[in-house]
Design an enzyme around this catalytic site. Structure first.
Site, PDB file in Angstrom:
ATOM      1  N   LYS A   1      74.173  -3.532  70.643  1.00  0.00           N
ATOM      2  CA  LYS A   1      75.604  -3.493  70.978  1.00  0.00           C
ATOM      3  C   LYS A   1      75.785  -3.196  72.464  1.00  0.00           C
ATOM      4  O   LYS A   1      76.624  -3.793  73.141  1.00  0.00           O
ATOM      5  CB  LYS A   1      76.315  -2.440  70.113  1.00  0.00           C
TER       6      LYS A   1
ATOM      7  N   GLN B   1      78.217   4.792  64.634  1.00  0.00           N
ATOM      8  CA  GLN B   1      77.185   4.064  63.891  1.00  0.00           C
ATOM      9  C   GLN B   1      76.896   4.760  62.559  1.00  0.00           C
ATOM     10  O   GLN B   1      76.646   5.969  62.524  1.00  0.00           O
ATOM     11  CB  GLN B   1      75.907   3.977  64.745  1.00  0.00           C
TER      12      GLN B   1
ATOM     13  N   ASP C   1      85.944  -1.298  64.564  1.00  0.00           N
ATOM     14  CA  ASP C   1      85.134  -1.634  63.393  1.00  0.00           C
ATOM     15  C   ASP C   1      86.017  -2.009  62.201  1.00  0.00           C
ATOM     16  O   ASP C   1      85.528  -2.541  61.212  1.00  0.00           O
ATOM     17  CB  ASP C   1      84.269  -0.418  62.999  1.00  0.00           C
TER      18      ASP C   1
END
Ligand code: NDP
Length: 283
Positions: free
Chosen positions: A52, A96, A119
């Site tokens: 990322k 994460q 997200d």
């Protein structure tokens, strides 16, 4: 023989467009910023976070990394999120998963401002999707929708069968397909006659996490197959949730593993971050 849906090529095209948008934003004094928070040493998570970061750098997005030790308390993590929520340089926040067991993931995801929830996991953004007014959409399902559009699939009136009902893939992609006027069936581990259900599908989306459990001869001739699964078999080999070679003999189009859905996920994360930054200067 089936068309192989080239996720890498589609992702690369979108990333090039994003790089141009980022340049436009920088002329207005805005650099999109993504905060990536990693707690602990999970090897797979470390790889994802580093991918990322690299993708952000390539697109000109500011990547603000927070690598915290596994023993970080929930309170300290929540304090960091609060700080990032109020940081004007940050347009997207990604925590994460999975988090260490002593931290309540739900509480952490709900602490992220819905305006920076790139997200798409915050219940507010999930709710927006349910009512058909999406804001930030979860990256993997969003990537699937972009792929289907890129290869010219019109979902109106189509039978879509999704195998898997997770909050991050199965459920959101079902809602996105419904939004585009498909008739959607969601299957899971308690579904009876799975093979028959899959055989009825114009579009099959497999997000199970079991190597090649969707058999090639379940695929209707001419169906489109989207394989989300990433399963490591042996030391090096990755396989999807669909029996690829046999499925490709029936499908009109199919995603490979790797190189299908995977590259789209990070791309849509960048996309959501840039969209969030755009809202700052209304372009
Ligand atoms: P989850 O484990 O959260 O969900 C799996 C789903 O599959 C569940 O709904 C489960 O049913 C269902 N399932 C399990 N076994 C069967 C079975 N035998 N028959 C029918 N349904 C079954 O997985 P995720 O959604 O998080 O991920 C799925 C796969 O996609 C994984 O391989 C993962 O690595 C991959 N993935 C890939 C991404 C990418 O970017 N390429 C991103 C996210 C995931 P039940 O609910 O009843 O337990």
């Amino acid at each position: 023989m089936a068309q192989i849906i080239d996720g890498k090529a589609i992702a690369s095209k979108i990333r090039n467009e994003l790089t141009e948008t980022v340049k436009e934003l920088s002329k207005k004094g805005i650099t999109p910023g993504l905060a990536v928070v990693l707690v602990g040493e999970d090897p797979a998570s470390k790889v994802y976070v580093s991918m990322k970061e690299k993708a952000c750098a390539a697109a000109g997005i500011f990547s603000d990394e927070h690598k915290l030790p596994a023993e970080t308390s929930e309170a300290d993590l929540l304090a960091l999120i609060d700080k990032l929520n109020n940081d004007p340089k940050i347009h997207g926040i990604l925590v994460q998963l999975p988090l260490p067991k002593h931290i309540n993931s739900e509480k952490v995801l709900e602490a992220i401002s819905p305006k920076k929830d790139v997200d798409g996991f915050h219940p507010y953004n999930v709710g927006r999707l349910v009512v058909g007014k999406p804001t930030f959409q979860a990256c993997t399902p969003y990537g699937i929708m972009v792929m289907l559009k890129e290869i010219g699939v019109d979902l109106t009136g189509k039978e879509v069968v999704i195998v898997g009902r997770s909050n991050i893939v199965g459920k959101p992609v079902a809602l996105m397909c419904l939004q585009q006027n498909a008739t959607v069936t969601i299957c899971h581990s308690k579904t009876k006659n799975l093979a028959e259900k899959v055989k009825s599908a114009d579009i099959v989306i497999a997000a199970v996490g079991v190597p090649e459990m969707v058999k090639g001869d379940w695929i209707k001739d001419g169906a489109v197959v989207i394989d989300v699964g990433v399963n490591r078999v042996g030391e090096k080999k990755l396989v999807g949730d669909v029996e690829y070679e046999k499925a490709a003999q029936h499908a009109s189009a199919i995603t490979p593993v790797p190189g299908g859905v995977g590259p789209m996920t990070i791309t849509m994360l960048l996309y959501n971050t840039v969209e969030s930054a755009k809202k700052c200067c209304c372009i």
